[in-house]
Enzyme design. Structure first.
Site, PDB file in Angstrom:
ATOM      1  N   ASP A  50       0.839  -1.205   0.000  1.00 22.28           N
ATOM      2  CA  ASP A  50       0.000   0.000   0.000  1.00 22.28           C
ATOM      3  C   ASP A  50       0.874   1.255   0.000  1.00 22.28           C
ATOM      4  O   ASP A  50       0.376   2.374  -0.111  1.00 22.28           O
ATOM      5  CB  ASP A  50      -1.004   0.003   1.145  1.00 22.28           C
ATOM      6  N   SER A  51       2.188   1.063   0.057  1.00 20.86           N
ATOM      7  CA  SER A  51       3.142   2.159  -0.154  1.00 20.86           C
ATOM      8  C   SER A  51       2.961   2.798  -1.515  1.00 20.86           C
ATOM      9  O   SER A  51       3.424   3.925  -1.747  1.00 20.86           O
ATOM     10  CB  SER A  51       4.578   1.637  -0.016  1.00 20.86           C
ATOM     11  N   ASP A  89      -0.944  -6.256  -0.160  1.00 20.67           N
ATOM     12  CA  ASP A  89      -1.036  -5.545   1.115  1.00 20.67           C
ATOM     13  C   ASP A  89      -2.492  -5.100   1.313  1.00 20.67           C
ATOM     14  O   ASP A  89      -2.983  -4.252   0.561  1.00 20.67           O
ATOM     15  CB  ASP A  89      -0.127  -4.317   1.044  1.00 20.67           C
ATOM     16  N   LYS A 118      -1.169  -9.465   3.135  1.00 15.93           N
ATOM     17  CA  LYS A 118      -0.449  -8.996   4.322  1.00 15.93           C
ATOM     18  C   LYS A 118      -1.343  -8.054   5.108  1.00 15.93           C
ATOM     19  O   LYS A 118      -2.004  -7.197   4.519  1.00 15.93           O
ATOM     20  CB  LYS A 118       0.853  -8.272   3.942  1.00 15.93           C
ATOM     21  N   GLU A 120      -1.506  -5.635   8.914  1.00 17.05           N
ATOM     22  CA  GLU A 120      -0.766  -5.066  10.033  1.00 17.05           C
ATOM     23  C   GLU A 120      -1.468  -5.372  11.351  1.00 17.05           C
ATOM     24  O   GLU A 120      -2.695  -5.395  11.417  1.00 17.05           O
ATOM     25  CB  GLU A 120      -0.632  -3.552   9.859  1.00 17.05           C
ATOM     26  N   GLU A 187       8.920  -4.021  10.956  1.00 21.17           N
ATOM     27  CA  GLU A 187       9.319  -2.710  10.445  1.00 21.17           C
ATOM     28  C   GLU A 187       9.664  -1.746  11.577  1.00 21.17           C
ATOM     29  O   GLU A 187       8.983  -1.696  12.597  1.00 21.17           O
ATOM     30  CB  GLU A 187       8.198  -2.092   9.602  1.00 21.17           C
TER      31      GLU A 187
END
Length: 269
Positions: A50-51, A89, A118, A120, A187
């Site tokens: 999602d960056s 993501d 993925k 978080e 991270e």
């Protein structure tokens, strides 16, 4: 320098898990078919991060990325790198509870060829990870500094600076492993703490700003190739001065157009 190609035809979850303590895993982001194809034979894992909301769309953070965007870019990546192990993501707000997470992850599986997703979160998201893995969704965890938490945390803050936080991170990793994730991204964590986390679990850890003692590394491709100019995180190494090279090349193109040296006779029909 020779190009070390990855045995990508055989890459799967079993092989990724077996890399623990045996082989350092290489993950890199990609958002389109062109770069995915370039990375396919080298990287072990391609992450459609999602960056992209920042490096591709120019937004200040990742939070406004949508599931539709992620699916679109994942399809582009999978088209360009058909044999790669691709991870999508899951964007902010798409896994707020077990039912929403499963609905959205199922949509990802039905509409893309992503091998995994993925998400978080640590202990607080373990029940969601468990629900997904029990329903045949492969999950990569993500703990430590979590970009989707940037507003609630008041910024991007390095984790593991206190013993209490270190212990929480270890609990997070253990909880995500028990929930069924096959690897975890760590991270923005102090390197010695990231090492302890990696030693506390049996699945691989992929570090970004977490030192060398994780089981692999991930970088955003535009950071690694020196194309993102706004800032350079401490953990990024530039393997190419991409922004300068691109600007110089475009400037040369403009010069050749203006002085009429392009196109030449060889470039005409």
């Amino acid at each position: 320098m020779s190009i070390i190609k990855n045995d990508f035809e055989k890459m799967n979850i079993t092989k990724i898990k077996k890399a623990k303590n045996n082989k350092k895993l290489t993950m890199i982001t990609a958002y389109d078919a062109l770069f995915a194809k370039l990375f396919e034979e080298i990287a072990d894992i391609i992450l459609v991060g999602d960056s992209l909301n920042m490096s591709f769309a120019g937004k200040p953070d990742t939070l406004s990325a949508t599931l539709e965007q992620m699916i679109y870019h994942t399809n582009a990546v999978c088209t360009g790198a058909k044999k790669a192990f691709v991870v999508l993501d899951m964007p902010f707000g798409t896994y707020i509870n077990k039912d929403e997470a499963l609905k959205n992850a199922t949509k990802v599986y039905q509409e893309t060829n992503a091998a995994a997703i993925k998400i978080e979160g640590g202990e607080d998201r373990a029940d969601i990870v468990s629900h997904l893995t029990k329903n045949s969704i492969a999950v990569v965890g993500h703990i430590g500094l979590m970009p989707q938490y940037v507003r609630s945390e008041g910024g991007y803050k390095v984790r593991g600076k206190t013993n209490e936080d270190k212990e929480q991170l270890i609990r997070d990793a253990i909880a995500i492993e028990k929930a069924g994730a096959f690897c975890i991204v760590i991270e923005g964590v102090l390197s010695d703490v990231a090492k302890e986390i990696s030693e506390a679990i049996f699945i691989p850890t992929i570090g970004i700003g977490a030192g060398k003692d994780t089981d692999g590394q991930v970088l955003v491709w535009s950071d690694m190739l020196g194309l993102f100019e706004e800032f350079k995180p401490k953990f990024v190494r530039h393997y190419l001065d991409g922004a300068t090279l691109v600007k110089e090349s475009v400037a040369k193109y403009k010069e050749d157009v203006q002085n009429k040296s392009f196109p030449s006779k060889d470039e005409e029909y």
